[in-house]
Design an enzyme around this catalytic site. Sequence first.
Site, short mmCIF file in Angstrom:
data_model
loop_
_atom_site.label_atom_id
_atom_site.label_comp_id
_atom_site.label_asym_id
_atom_site.label_seq_id
_atom_site.Cartn_x
_atom_site.Cartn_y
_atom_site.Cartn_z
N ASN A 1 -15.42 -18.93 47.41
CA ASN A 1 -15.10 -20.35 47.58
C ASN A 1 -13.62 -20.56 47.87
OD1 ASN A 1 -17.78 -20.81 46.97
ND2 ASN A 1 -17.41 -21.38 44.84
N GLU B 1 -22.69 -10.95 48.18
CA GLU B 1 -22.46 -11.33 46.78
C GLU B 1 -23.77 -11.15 46.04
OE1 GLU B 1 -20.50 -15.01 45.76
OE2 GLU B 1 -19.32 -14.97 47.61
N GLN C 1 -18.19 -9.52 40.99
CA GLN C 1 -17.05 -9.03 41.73
C GLN C 1 -16.63 -7.69 41.12
OE1 GLN C 1 -14.13 -12.13 42.51
NE2 GLN C 1 -15.71 -13.62 43.03
N GLU D 1 -20.34 -19.30 52.23
CA GLU D 1 -21.31 -20.28 51.67
C GLU D 1 -21.14 -21.67 52.26
OE1 GLU D 1 -21.36 -20.04 47.35
OE2 GLU D 1 -22.27 -18.06 47.43
O1 AHR Z 1 -18.36 -14.95 43.13
C1 AHR Z 1 -18.12 -16.22 42.62
C2 AHR Z 1 -18.46 -17.33 43.59
O2 AHR Z 1 -19.84 -17.35 43.79
C3 AHR Z 1 -17.90 -17.20 44.97
O3 AHR Z 1 -16.62 -17.71 45.08
C4 AHR Z 1 -18.85 -18.01 45.79
O4 AHR Z 1 -18.94 -17.55 47.11
C5 AHR Z 1 -20.16 -17.93 45.04
O5 AHR Z 1 -20.73 -19.16 44.85
#
Ligand code: AHR
Length: 500
Positions: free
Chosen positions: A72, A292, A349, A173
Amino acid sequence: MKQAFLPLSKNFQVGKIDKRIYGSFIEHLGRAVYGGIYEPTHPTADEDGFRKDVLDEVRKLNVPIVRYPGGNFVSGYNWEDGVGPVSERPKRLELAWGVTEPNTFGTNEFLKWCKKANSECMMAVNLGLRGAEEARNLVEYCNHPSGSYYSDLRRKHGVEEPHNIKLWCLGNEMDGDWQIGHKTAYEYGRAAAEAAKVMRWVDPSIELVLCGSSNSHTKTFGDWEAQTLDLAYDKVDYVSLHQYYDNKTDDTPSFLAKSMEMDDFIHTVVSVCDYIKGKKHSKHDVNLSFDEWNVWYHSFDADKKIERWCTAPHQLEDIYNFEDALLVGLMMIVLLRHADRVKVACLAQLVNVIAPIMTENGGGVFEQPIFYPFMHMSNFGRGTALVSDIRCEKHDTKEFTDVPDLDGVAVLSEDETELTVFAVNRSFDEEYLLNIDLPDLADLKPVAHIEMAGYGLKDTNSIVSAPVHPTNAASLPETDGRTATARLRPLSWNVLRFKK
Ligand code: AHR
């Protein structure tokens, strides 16, 4: 004890595994960068301010590619804020996560860190508040050798050689209304197509990822992929998928079955890609970037209390437990089962933020339970994914029917001297004998059975102690020359290794 069967042959292959399926993600979010990979005042910090204890952990995971800088975050990011003399970089209000971004770490610092981590960078451009103009400038800054404004700016910033970043995400996203600069499918498809066009004009060797849906439950899922691909199909190489699972209802049988939903998600996106390919009479394939994926929910309540506009707070710091490690293993099994189409995937992450590696500011580091299935697969799961259809009993949960008690996948090394079977036993009380039939691989002998088993589902690790970790199973799989038989304990993660 129950019996299960896994017939394997080197002739029945899903496909070659792209090593980038073992990618991860560092976003400017929480303490992923500041206090995570970068902490100049830390006792282990190197001359660039990178934490060496964290680098050691990242190297253990053998991560070939890391997505950056968001997430984000990227949709409000000016990449120019993060390059050049640090003293001149602006502090900004970071709207995606409600914090202040100091910009003391940016593109060149990250690329330097990647080298030390033995990783490549997967760079995302801002298609939220910005567009084709800033995206093509960033490609020029990073990849053009010299003799133009942005390439010479990079050299002025002390980076003589181009970074040569190959893989680029066209935003993040963009289907979600939480996204800065959120767009309709038509708006995004056009913006992505134009950005892709000029980015490739700057560097024709790059690969591009189109934003797919933020998860498979969105109202626009399916239609978003179809519309955006219709507008950008021949200009992109991959479409992205994102998915996080939770066990908010404390229904572990359903939680452990969620990897089946991930499997369906992949099937659907592959179908949409191929439908658009057919519709356009194209010869080009668009593959999948699952950039992700993880479990995410433990930190939801804590994050509501974060003070606005602070810097690098403890944000999205999920503390993972043993059942999360089982689901992470199951999700990776699904990714490998689709290795013919999933070419890139990023565990979201890497450090501190919904991450396998956790740090203390100024202090130590520890491995979360999810660290281990990822480490096993990333290190032993290179080569070719074999068709792996485990025959076992099935059960129903509150949310799913016909859930196989076992799930697994086999990987044959490129030189065919090593085979590794990764398997999860989802059953709460049944031990299984897994009979692996290897008619044309009988010269491979069992050398290891690593397992994670016997832990409480909610057991966790901490900076003080890490009780949840892999161990060697009591015995190696038995073999009669053609069939190897391994004991898979209830609720277990298993790595069965065979070598010539
Ligand atoms: O990984 C955390 C968040 O999850 C990221 O910033 C976003 O792309 C997703 O909604």
